[in-house]
Every structure is written in structure tokens, then in C-alpha cells.
Design an enzyme around this catalytic site. Structure first.
Site, PDB file in Angstrom:
ATOM      1  N   ARG A  77      37.525 -22.892  30.005  1.00 59.05           N
ATOM      2  CA  ARG A  77      36.212 -22.323  29.716  1.00 59.05           C
ATOM      3  C   ARG A  77      36.127 -21.838  28.269  1.00 59.05           C
ATOM      4  NH1 ARG A  77      32.520 -23.042  33.946  1.00 59.05           N
ATOM      5  NH2 ARG A  77      31.301 -21.621  32.674  1.00 59.05           N
ATOM      6  N   VAL A  78      34.970 -21.998  27.703  1.00 57.71           N
ATOM      7  CA  VAL A  78      34.752 -21.460  26.367  1.00 57.71           C
ATOM      8  C   VAL A  78      33.842 -20.228  26.427  1.00 57.71           C
ATOM      9  CG1 VAL A  78      35.156 -23.639  25.160  1.00 57.71           C
ATOM     10  CG2 VAL A  78      32.840 -23.086  25.959  1.00 57.71           C
ATOM     11  N   ASP A  79      33.446 -19.837  27.649  1.00 53.64           N
ATOM     12  CA  ASP A  79      32.606 -18.642  27.789  1.00 53.64           C
ATOM     13  C   ASP A  79      33.422 -17.524  28.439  1.00 53.64           C
ATOM     14  OD1 ASP A  79      32.897 -19.639  30.311  1.00 53.64           O
ATOM     15  OD2 ASP A  79      30.769 -20.035  30.649  1.00 53.64           O
ATOM     16  N   ASP A  80      32.758 -16.454  28.859  1.00 55.29           N
ATOM     17  CA  ASP A  80      33.498 -15.322  29.424  1.00 55.29           C
ATOM     18  C   ASP A  80      33.695 -15.460  30.926  1.00 55.29           C
ATOM     19  OD1 ASP A  80      33.978 -14.005  27.034  1.00 55.29           O
ATOM     20  OD2 ASP A  80      31.902 -13.302  26.987  1.00 55.29           O
TER      21      ASP A  80
END
Ligand code: WTA
Length: 695
Positions: A563-566
Site C-alpha cells: 500500500r502507498v496510503d495509510d
């Protein structure tokens, strides 16, 4: 070239099998592969005997089908959809989509004008073609020796009884039913019973806490909640209905009351007498459902009528209700299941996922049953009573397709080969992996030890939102690379974009996006179409943004990088850092919290929480425990932090934004990679945090 078909350029080179091809099996190709320096060059060629019988047996065949699916999706999907039963056929020319927010609202529709029913297609249709006496579900209980089964005809009868009961208590087409059950046969039965009458199910994983359950109930306002009194998983026992009771009390306080709680008596776990009961609301399943007729008319629904809602975590606090509709989801899950596992009618299929997650929806219940497959539903824990349990089950039922998560592979790998090799596993044909990137060493162990070097591995990349597989090997078609999910499925235009949203071709890394819709795509977030557009379609206009990073190698293979998000992926369970933070700060002594993911040997990612306490409160072991308990109670045990790091101050920019980049480095102890800390409002907090790291 067609967008997202970059990988097709490599078909020719992939077909050129090394000399001595006929003899190259997966096994010796791996030995060959180990000698090569980089993973990218590690090609594992399919066993020719496997390829010969495979549904897709060569890169060329894949390329031909893929091209057709992209160039003429209407005819590609129509041909497949024609194999299902339609009360009324869809209008062949009408596929409508708009994924570009600049052209108005995002609207995805497939098979418009069609009228069908997913339950009918999974059960009645399979019985009509002569599979009534075929086993649909093999159920294996928590304790070895505890089991049961249902043929397709018996399953239909059970489903119809529940459908009739639900109709009798007033559940109508479009109404919501929340299902909070462990892996009993009653779980897929409940899902199918809802589908049969056009009700929308929302399954909540039975590991979620009462708070999480009540939050979901309040959002989707079900007419009925279906649960059971108790469950045993491994050596642990849980009074499930107590959790439902407190969730319903919480709902009442907030002005929503559920009128009916249908409770299955799970005798082996808990007695009626021991179950807390509310007479005006609770009903025992066994007292009412079996009295209803075993035949129930199907409620025919439109292609775009909702089938189910499933809540999942995002970057921000509140879980999102991912909505899937009828026809596109049906066609897509059935087709992806068939090709990614090279499904044959004689297969026995076992997916270890729980129906509380999307994998259990698409690849325990719908995809396999739509294909008329025999599935295994396992109530227990994969390492109970010992780490050989999975292979015991594989031998007991002659499982041929085994689908699981890398976290289980890694944990079994740690327990030692002897738990595996003491079982035959001769029935296994294809292995599958899902939920997180599978690291090459786990891939190899799965391949060599579990599959004896004989079974291809389908590393399926997909998401709750996508409904079904998006990037996946087709066993027997391509040489594999350990750790790569290989290539996009038919109809999927996977593209990698840069920061600015520009597509990059060839060998590259960036953000994984999908151009054009596919039948299994989610249609909205329940009650919040704006959030749907903002989260998924605005970051890179004209594309669906997955939230995952990805690279493509010189041979066109895709490598998912996380993932590149939180969002953190713990043991293949997706959880938003914001949700955990919000649980932590609801503790009266916690002032602020920042959660990051760290690498974890077994779980893939672990949860690492930095907490700032209320002024004057000392940090203690007792407080650490109560903070963790807070998260367990508010979300569920699977979301409990692995580490609490006391932070008298957090690294913030002058505008007050927490610098998570720095926290991630501290959490993973990469202390010489902290980067520029000069923009911090107070750079000294970093040294303070490092000093407190192991307290
Ligand atoms: C991750 C589960 C790498 C990914 C089906 C995605 C994977 C998230 C893979 C979705 C895979 C899932 N390789 N990463 N084979 N499969 N993921 O919604 O980060 O629970 O975005 O769906 O899991 O999780 P979800």
C-alpha cells in the site's frame, strides 16, 4: 498498442522455453532459478503435463484471449455471460461506464437490461444440469473428526427454508441483513438465502468487536441480524451472541433498533441454557427455519441491483461500505475462479479465508459455487490442534485446489517441514495466495515443500473493491517468477502511473491504476458516492486508483509492492491506521496517537503505535496493556498493536502535520535513514523518541 497491454510484447520470448524443454518441470526450473542472481530472472516453467490439460495452455492463447477482451469487451463478456441463466437477457450493446470525474459522476454498469439471480445460478442451474447429488459443501469443524456435508440439492433446500423464513418476517428485496457468523455452513447458506430473495447481505467478520459491529449495523440499518450463540476456534471459545447483544444495545442508544436477532445454536461450542436471551428480539434458528418449505421462488433482480455490502478500511477513520451488484459480480467471480485455478469439475477446492472478508465472498461462496464446485468450509484454526492440520484436511478430502494467505504460509514454514511431509498431499494440483505480496522465499517453500514442485502457484492480486482477481497467473500458461503476480486478467487494463498520473510504459515503478471498468468492479460506497469518487477516481483522473505501489520488470511481469496510503496489511487483514489511532485516543489517558506499519516476519506487517499521554500521566506497563485492550475492544483482536512506543512528543511540521515518514524509520529502526528533520517544529523530539524506543 492497447493501454495496459505492455506485457503482451513479451509473449514471444516467454514461449521460447530453454533447451531440453520437455523435461523441464517446475521443480528443476526452480533449482535452475536459484542459481540466477535476481528474482526477475528466476523463471519457473510450467510442467508440460500440466499445461497440456490447462484451460489456458500457452502465452499465445492467453494473449489472444486478452486482446479480444480488451478490443471487444462486449462480445468477450457476452459470450461468457450467456452461459448463465437470465430471466431476461441484457441489452447486448449497452455497457456504460465513466471513470473520469471530469465527465460527471463515475457510473459503472454492466449487462444493463438483464434480469437474473445469483443464487439461482449457483444452485438451481447446477442442479438442472445434473449436479444435484454432487457435494457442494464439505464442512470441517474446529475439532478433527467433526464434519458434515451438503449436496447441491440439500444446500438449495436449506437456503430456501431460510429465504422463506426471512420473507415471512418481512425481509423484502433491497432490505439489508447483517450476518455475524463464524465458518459454519450456515454462513454461506445465509448469504445465498439473501441473494435468493434480493436482500442485500452485509457479512461482518466474527472477529470484529461489538463496537465495530454496531458501527456497521448503524450504517446499513438491517432488518435482521443473523448470528450464533458461541464458537470455538483453536483452543479459544467465544460467546458470539454476547458481542451482538452489546452491539445492539449500543445501536439502541443511538436511536436504531434491530427487531430480530436470528441465532443459530452452535451446540458443540455453547448450550442454549448458557446463552443470554432477549425474548422479544431473539429467535433460535433451529426452532423456526426448519419448519419452512424447502422450495422458495426466486426474486428476479436487475443486473445492477445490489447483491451485498462489505465494510473495509481506508485511509480515513470510518470503514467504507463497498457495494457490489448482481450480474457483473456474478460473471466476474465465476470466470476469474475458473481460469486462475484451472478449475475442473472433479476438483475439490479449499480456500482458507473467512466469509467475513472479500476473499470468502468471491472465492469461498460465489465464484466456486457458480462453477458447481465442491468447496470446503473450515470452522477451525489452521494450526490447531497442530501445524499439520491443513495437510490433514487436504488428505482427508483429497483437496486439489488450495488457496490461502502468505501469512499462513510463513507461519507454517516456521513450524517446520515435517508437519507437511508427514502427509501425502498427492491430490494437490494448484496452490493459491492472496492478501499481501508473497515473498520469494515463502513462495519457494509453498511450491517446493507443500506442492512438491508440482503445483503452479496462483498469486492473485485484487481488492475488496475489485470484486475478483485483477492480476493473476493462469496456471500452466506462463512461466512464473516467485513473488510476482504475473499479468492482468482478461479485460483488465492495468497501468502504472507516475506522481502526475502519467502512464509509464516498459520497465518501471509507480502507482497501480486500472483504465476502463471490469464487470466485478464495486459501484459505489454505500451512502457516499462522493467519497467513492474522491478516494478512487480523483487521485489520477481517468483511472481507478488501487492504493498499491507496483513495478513492472523487463519481461512485463507485475510486482506488487504494498500500500502507498495509510492502510496496513496485517496477516492479510486490511486495517486503516486512522481507525487504530481513533481507538487509542478514545482511551482517557491517551492524548495523541500515530500508527505506522512495520515489517513483520509472519504477519507481513505489524502494527506500531506511537502514543502521547495526557499531561502528567506516567507511562507504565499497566497503561500499555490497557491501550492495547482499547483497540481490541473497539476494533477486534486482529488489530491489536504489536508495539506501543511512548512518545512525549511527536515529530510535526510547523503547520502541525505528523511526519509519518520519520516515524516509519524509527519504527523499523532505520535510524540512519531519518532524512531531513530540519523542517520539524521541534527536531529534539526525534532524539527523545529514539531514546525511548526500547522502553
Ligand atoms: C493487498 C484482499 C500483493 C493489496 C483480496 C491490496 C496483495 C489489498 C495481494 C486489498 C497480492 C491483496 N499481492 N498484495 N496477491 N492481494 N493484496 O481489500 O495491498 O482485503 O490493495 O482484499 O491487499 O485487501 P482486501
Amino acid at each position: 498498442s492497447i493501454a495496459g497491454s505492455d506485457h503482451l510484447r513479451h509473449v514471444d520470448s516467454m514461449t521460447r522455453v530453454p533447451s531440453g524443454a520437455g523435461k523441464i518441470s517446475y521443480l528443476n526450473a526452480v533449482v535452475l532459478g536459484e542459481a540466477l542472481a535476481s528474482e526477475e530472472n528466476d523463471l519457473v516453467f510450467p510442467n508440460p503435463e500440466f499445461s497440456v490439460q490447462a484451460l489456458v495452455s500457452s502465452p499465445e492463447q492467453y494473449a489472444e484471449m486478452y486482446k479480444k477482451s480488451i478490443e471487444d469487451p462486449a462480445s468477450f463478456w457476452s459470450e461468457i455471460a450467456s452461459q448463465f441463466y437470465w430471466k431476461k437477457k441484457w441489452d447486448p450493446e449497452v455497457f456504460s461506464e465513466n471513470l473520469d470525474v471530469r465527465n460527471g459522476n463515475v457510473k459503472i454498469e454492466w449487462f444493463i437490461g438483464g434480469i437474473t439471480n445469483v443464487c439461482y445460478n449457483a444452485l438451481d442451474r447446477n442442479i438442472d444440469v445434473g449436479n444435484g447429488d454432487k457435494v457442494a459443501i464439505l464442512w470441517e469443524g474446529n475439532e478433527p473428526g467433526q464434519d458434515g456435508k451438503l449436496t447441491y440439492r440439500e444446500l438449495l433446500e436449506k437456503v430456501c427454508q431460510l429465504s422463506n423464513y426471512l420473507k415471512d418476517v418481512g425481509v423484502r428485496k433491497g432490505d439489508t441483513v447483517v450476518i455475524y457468523l463464524p465458518m459454519l455452513m450456515e454462513l454461506p447458506i445465509s448469504m445465498l438465502a439473501c441473494a435468493r430473495i434480493g436482500a442485500v447481505h452485509s457479512v461482518v467478520f466474527a472477529g470484529f468487536s461489538s463496537e465495530s459491529l454496531s458501527q456497521r449495523i448503524m450504517d446499513c440499518k438491517p432488518k435482521v441480524v443473523i448470528t450464533c450463540n458461541g464458537v470455538r476456534r483453536g483452543s479459544k471459545a467465544l460467546a458470539l451472541k454476547d458481542i451482538v447483544d452489546s452491539a445492539l444495545v449500543e445501536c439502541n442508544k443511538n436511536g436504531f433498533s434491530v427487531g430480530l436477532c436470528l441465532t443459530y445454536e452452535n451446540q458443540s461450542a455453547m448450550s442454549r441454557e448458557a446463552t443470554k436471551w432477549q425474548d422479544d428480539r431473539d429467535v433460535w434458528w433451529q426452532d423456526v427455519v426448519p419448519k419452512f418449505p424447502t422450495k422458495c421462488e426466486v426474486e428476479w433482480v436487475e443486473s445492477e441491483d445490489p447483491l451485498f455490502l462489505l465494510y473495509t478500511s481506508g485511509s480515513t477513520g470510518k470503514p467504507k461500505g463497498v457495494l457490489h451488484t448482481t450480474a457483473g459480480y456474478m460473471v466476474y467471480t465465476a470466470t476469474t475462479f475458473k481460469y486462475a485455478f484451472d478449475y475442473k469439475p472433479s476438483d475439490i477446492y479449499w480456500c482458507t479465508a473467512d466469509c467475513g472478508w472479500i476473499t470468502g465472498h468471491s472465492y469461498v461462496t460465489y465464484g466456486p459455487l457458480l462453477n458447481g464446485a465442491t468447496i470446503i468450509v473450515f470452522e477451525g484454526a489452521p494450526n490447531y490442534p497442530n501445524p499439520g492440520r491443513c495437510w490433514d484436511i487436504v488428505d482427508k478430502y483429497k483437496v486439489s485446489l488450495f488457496y490461502t494467505a502468505p501469512t499462513l504460509v510463513r507461519s507454517l514454514m516456521r513450524d517446520g517441514d515435517e508437519y507437511v511431509t508427514r502427509y501425502s498431499r498427492k491430490s494437490l494440483r494448484v496452490l493459491g495466495s492472496v492478501g499481501e505480496p508473497i515473498n520469494p522465499s515463502a513462495w519457494r517453500w509453498f511450491f517446493n515443500v507443500v506442492g512438491d514442485g508440482r503445483c503452479p502457484i496462483s498469486d492473485t492480486w485484487w481488492q475488496t473493491e475489485t470484486g475478483g482477481f485483477m492480476i493473476t497467473p493462469l496456471p500452466g500458461a506462463w512461466p512464473q517468477k516467485p513473488g510476482s503476480a504475473t499479468f492482468p486478467f482478461f479485460g483488465v487494463q492495468a497501468v502504472i502511473v507516475d506522481e502526475k498520473g502519467i502512464e509509464i510504459e516498459g520497465e518501471c515503478s509507480g502507482y497501480l491504476c486500472i483504465k476502463k471498468s471490469w464487470p466485478g468492479a464495486f459501484r459505489t460506497l454505500y451512502g457516499d458516492h462522493e467519497r467513492y469518487e474522491t478516494t478512487y477516481f480523483k487521485p489520477f483522473q481517468g483511472y481507478y486508483f488501487s492504493g498499491d505501489g507496483c513495478s513492472r520488470d523487463k519481461d512485463g511481469y507485475y510486482w506488487l509492492t504494498g500500500r502507498v496510503d495509510d492502510v496496513i496489511n496485517v496477516s492479510g487483514h486490511r486495517i486503516g491506521t486512522a481507525e487504530i489511532e481513533s481507538a487509542l485516543v478514545s482511551h482517557p489517558q491517551c492524548a495523541e496517537a500515530a500508527v505506522v506499519g512495520v515489517e513483520h516476519e509472519v504477519k507481513g506487517q505489524g502494527i506500531y503505535a506511537f502514543v502521547t499521554l495526557v499531561e502528567g500521566v506516567p507511562y507504565s506497563e499497566e497503561l500499555r496493556k490497557s491501550l492495547i485492550l482499547m483497540v481490541r475492544n473497539q476494533i477486534g483482536a486482529f488489530a491489536a498493536p504489536d508495539k506501543i512506543h511512548w512518545a512525549p512528543g511527536l515529530p510535526k511540521t510547523r503547520s502541525g502535520k505528523i511526519m509519518r515518514r520519520i516515524l516509519r524509520k524509527i519504527a523499523s529502526r532505520q535510524l540512519n535513514e531519518l532524512g531531513d528533520t530540519s523542517t520539524l517544529a521541534d527536531p529534539t523530539v526525534v532524539d527523545q523518541l529514539i531514546a525511548l524506543a526500547d522502553t
